[in-house]
Scaffold this motif. Structure first.
Motif, mmCIF file in Angstrom:
data_model
loop_
_atom_site.group_PDB
_atom_site.id
_atom_site.type_symbol
_atom_site.label_atom_id
_atom_site.label_comp_id
_atom_site.label_asym_id
_atom_site.label_seq_id
_atom_site.Cartn_x
_atom_site.Cartn_y
_atom_site.Cartn_z
ATOM 1 N N ALA A 74 0.831 -1.207 0.000
ATOM 2 C CA ALA A 74 0.000 0.000 0.000
ATOM 3 C C ALA A 74 0.863 1.254 0.000
ATOM 4 N N GLY A 75 1.938 1.244 0.766
ATOM 5 C CA GLY A 75 2.835 2.388 0.784
ATOM 6 C C GLY A 75 3.543 2.583 -0.544
ATOM 7 N N ILE A 76 3.944 1.488 -1.168
ATOM 8 C CA ILE A 76 4.607 1.568 -2.474
ATOM 9 C C ILE A 76 3.664 2.159 -3.509
ATOM 10 N N VAL A 77 2.414 1.693 -3.512
ATOM 11 C CA VAL A 77 1.436 2.187 -4.482
ATOM 12 C C VAL A 77 1.061 3.635 -4.184
ATOM 13 N N LEU A 78 1.022 4.016 -2.907
ATOM 14 C CA LEU A 78 0.790 5.413 -2.552
ATOM 15 C C LEU A 78 1.861 6.302 -3.177
ATOM 16 N N PHE A 79 3.112 5.880 -3.092
ATOM 17 C CA PHE A 79 4.193 6.646 -3.705
ATOM 18 C C PHE A 79 4.096 6.610 -5.226
ATOM 19 N N ASN A 80 3.684 5.468 -5.783
ATOM 20 C CA ASN A 80 3.471 5.383 -7.236
ATOM 21 C C ASN A 80 2.472 6.435 -7.698
ATOM 22 N N ALA A 81 1.444 6.677 -6.873
ATOM 23 C CA ALA A 81 0.408 7.660 -7.224
ATOM 24 C C ALA A 81 0.944 9.080 -7.223
ATOM 25 N N PHE A 83 3.996 9.552 -8.619
ATOM 26 C CA PHE A 83 5.007 9.380 -9.662
ATOM 27 C C PHE A 83 6.374 9.001 -9.105
ATOM 28 N N VAL A 84 6.373 8.337 -7.969
ATOM 29 C CA VAL A 84 7.608 7.794 -7.410
ATOM 30 C C VAL A 84 7.704 6.332 -7.813
ATOM 31 N N PRO A 85 8.739 5.940 -8.554
ATOM 32 C CA PRO A 85 8.838 4.543 -8.998
ATOM 33 C C PRO A 85 9.299 3.611 -7.884
ATOM 34 N N PHE A 86 8.880 2.368 -8.013
ATOM 35 C CA PHE A 86 9.376 1.288 -7.170
ATOM 36 C C PHE A 86 10.587 0.718 -7.897
ATOM 37 N N GLU A 87 11.776 0.882 -7.332
ATOM 38 C CA GLU A 87 13.008 0.537 -8.028
ATOM 39 C C GLU A 87 13.442 -0.886 -7.713
ATOM 40 N N VAL A 88 13.788 -1.608 -8.784
ATOM 41 C CA VAL A 88 14.171 -3.005 -8.668
ATOM 42 C C VAL A 88 15.489 -3.223 -9.415
ATOM 43 N N PRO A 89 16.505 -3.795 -8.771
ATOM 44 C CA PRO A 89 17.740 -4.120 -9.493
ATOM 45 C C PRO A 89 17.537 -5.388 -10.323
ATOM 46 N N VAL A 158 7.258 10.370 5.185
ATOM 47 C CA VAL A 158 7.671 9.844 3.894
ATOM 48 C C VAL A 158 9.057 9.194 3.993
ATOM 49 N N VAL A 159 9.961 9.827 4.708
ATOM 50 C CA VAL A 159 11.308 9.265 4.865
ATOM 51 C C VAL A 159 11.251 7.940 5.614
ATOM 52 N N VAL A 160 10.449 7.891 6.669
ATOM 53 C CA VAL A 160 10.274 6.631 7.402
ATOM 54 C C VAL A 160 9.645 5.579 6.497
ATOM 55 N N GLY A 161 8.625 5.982 5.723
ATOM 56 C CA GLY A 161 7.973 5.050 4.823
ATOM 57 C C GLY A 161 8.891 4.553 3.723
ATOM 58 N N MET A 162 9.781 5.418 3.247
ATOM 59 C CA MET A 162 10.722 5.031 2.202
ATOM 60 C C MET A 162 11.566 3.842 2.660
ATOM 61 N N VAL A 163 11.916 3.832 3.932
ATOM 62 C CA VAL A 163 12.688 2.721 4.483
ATOM 63 C C VAL A 163 11.779 1.520 4.764
ATOM 64 N N ALA A 164 10.651 1.768 5.421
ATOM 65 C CA ALA A 164 9.767 0.678 5.833
ATOM 66 C C ALA A 164 9.161 -0.064 4.651
ATOM 67 N N SER A 176 12.064 4.892 -4.754
ATOM 68 C CA SER A 176 13.240 5.646 -5.183
ATOM 69 C C SER A 176 13.780 6.527 -4.062
ATOM 70 N N LEU A 177 15.078 6.410 -3.813
ATOM 71 C CA LEU A 177 15.707 7.211 -2.765
ATOM 72 C C LEU A 177 15.750 8.693 -3.135
ATOM 73 N N LEU A 178 15.720 8.985 -4.425
ATOM 74 C CA LEU A 178 15.745 10.376 -4.869
ATOM 75 C C LEU A 178 14.353 10.978 -4.923
ATOM 76 N N TRP A 179 13.446 10.318 -5.642
ATOM 77 C CA TRP A 179 12.151 10.925 -5.938
ATOM 78 C C TRP A 179 11.147 10.817 -4.795
ATOM 79 N N THR A 180 11.353 9.891 -3.888
ATOM 80 C CA THR A 180 10.397 9.770 -2.775
ATOM 81 C C THR A 180 10.357 11.035 -1.922
ATOM 82 N N PRO A 181 11.495 11.499 -1.373
ATOM 83 C CA PRO A 181 11.417 12.723 -0.573
ATOM 84 C C PRO A 181 11.094 13.966 -1.394
#
Length: 226
Positions: A74-81, A83-89, A158-164, A176-181
């Motif tokens: 849910a948090g990932i999709v919230l950030f997607n909304a 325009f923050v991508p979910f980054e995958v290596p 948001v910073v806490v969520g980026m990690v969690a 994304s570590l850049l676009w999330t914040p």
């Protein structure tokens, strides 16, 4: 006799920060509901292009989507909304160097789920309007700018969520570590808060009668500085 000390809680955004926190939580709860109902639609059939001439591979080859709990997705999709991508290596070939690919579950699925992009906008515009009302009732100037300060309550979450929201899958996978914040922590709450503040200021100024903001209201301190 010593003067009384002001023991009120100080925070850079004042009440606006509290309204920003409310906007973030409401947005998250909306997306938690979406994930609970539409999880299979969001994650099934997702693919990613490793590049290097390799064909698209299922996303599950690179990240264990089945291990993502609903609260985290849910948090990932919230950030997607926002325009923050979910980054995958990913790797094009075995032994090749990993490259990072961004995934947006909402745009990948499309359809009615695209309407979810409006949820964080609506939440932050609404809390911006309410923050402007608080500023007007306290006799503050520039209520729209005060409303934009709701980002001071959003950014820490948001910073806490980026990690969690990227923790359980390990590695460098996550928002994304850049676009999330930048986008979710600053741009969205500031821009939407300002717009909501302008709308709210226009409405509350019209709705309030003469003397609504008295000297007493201007001097009030109710636990939050603005």
């Amino acid at each position: 006799m010593a003067p009384l000390r002001d023991t009120s809680v100080r925070y850079p955004g004042g009440r606006s920060a509290a309204w920003g926190l409310v906007g973030f939580v409401l947005s998250y709860l909306c997306f938690l509901g979406i994930v609970v109902v539409q999880r299979s639609t969001l994650v099934s059939g997702r693919t990613v292009s490793p590049g290097g001439g390799a064909v698209e591979e299922p996303l599950t080859e690179f990240v264990a989507l089945g291990q993502l709990p609903d609260w985290e997705l849910a948090g990932i999709v919230l950030f997607n909304a926002q325009f923050v991508p979910f980054e995958v290596p990913v790797q094009a070939f075995q032994g090749a160097q990993s490259i990072t690919r961004g995934v947006n579950f909402l745009t990948a699925e499309g359809g009615l789920l695209l309407a979810a992009f409006a949820l964080p906008v609506a939440a932050y515009v609404a809390t911006g309007a309410l923050a402007a009302r608080s500023a007007i009732r306290a006799g503050r100037r520039n209520p729209a700018l005060k409303a934009a300060l709701q980002f001071t309550g959003v950014l820490p979450l948001v910073v806490v969520g980026m990690v969690a929201f990227g923790f359980s899958v390990g590695g460098s996978t996550g928002p994304s570590l850049l676009w999330t914040p930048v986008l979710a922590g600053f741009v969205y709450p500031v821009v939407c808060g300002y717009v909501g503040g302008r709308l709210g200021a226009s409405y509350w100024d019209t709705a309030s009668g003469p003397g609504e903001t008295s000297d007493e209201g201007r001097d009030a301190r109710d636990g939050w500085s603005s």
